[in-house]
Design an enzyme around this catalytic site. Structure first.
Site, PDB file in Angstrom:
ATOM      1  N   ARG A  19      42.802  40.186  41.999  1.00  0.00           N
ATOM      2  CA  ARG A  19      42.478  40.056  40.551  1.00  0.00           C
ATOM      3  C   ARG A  19      41.911  41.109  39.724  1.00  0.00           C
ATOM      4  O   ARG A  19      42.388  41.292  38.739  1.00  0.00           O
ATOM      5  CB  ARG A  19      41.820  38.458  40.306  1.00  0.00           C
ATOM      6  CG  ARG A  19      42.441  37.578  40.878  1.00  0.00           C
ATOM      7  CD  ARG A  19      41.666  36.225  40.650  1.00  0.00           C
ATOM      8  NE  ARG A  19      40.315  36.542  41.680  1.00  0.00           N
ATOM      9  CZ  ARG A  19      39.242  35.802  41.695  1.00  0.00           C
ATOM     10  NH1 ARG A  19      39.183  34.783  40.967  1.00  0.00           N
ATOM     11  NH2 ARG A  19      38.585  35.934  42.558  1.00  0.00           N
ATOM     12  N   ASN A  37      43.289  33.135  41.152  1.00  0.00           N
ATOM     13  CA  ASN A  37      43.880  32.709  42.528  1.00  0.00           C
ATOM     14  C   ASN A  37      44.107  31.197  42.412  1.00  0.00           C
ATOM     15  O   ASN A  37      43.575  30.318  41.544  1.00  0.00           O
ATOM     16  CB  ASN A  37      42.784  32.807  43.591  1.00  0.00           C
ATOM     17  CG  ASN A  37      42.655  34.158  43.792  1.00  0.00           C
ATOM     18  OD1 ASN A  37      43.560  34.832  43.558  1.00  0.00           O
ATOM     19  ND2 ASN A  37      41.331  34.481  44.154  1.00  0.00           N
TER      20      ASN A  37
END
Length: 90
Positions: A19, A37
């Site tokens: 990320r 996620n």
């Protein structure tokens, strides 16, 4: 021309700063959107901006950061969302 792409990245993509690196790459490309996620181990991404930059991010997602092992990327074009900035969603 601005476009928006939404989709999912599969493989070893959690616990490898995926990320964070996606956010850095998107900001480098001046894209708006978000990354998060999912409980099933995938990463979900939405990115919008100039078409060439969105496509460059899509190519980057195929590789991911150094420690990631990407097994698949599924992206679909979506209507523009009008998002400002690129966020990591929790």
């Amino acid at each position: 021309m601005r476009i928006c792409m939404h989709g999912f990245v599969s493989g070893k993509v959690q616990g490898v700063s995926f990320r964070q690196f996606t956010q850095e790459e998107a900001e480098r490309l001046d894209l708006d959107g978000w990354v998060r996620n999912l409980a099933d181990g995938r990463v979900e991404v939405l990115a919008e901006g100039e078409e060439s930059a969105v496509r460059e991010l899509a190519d980057w997602l195929e590789r991911g950061p150094e420690r990631a092992e990407v097994s698949g990327v599924a992206l679909e074009e979506q209507p523009l969302q009008g998002i400002a900035g690129f966020l990591i969603r929790r």
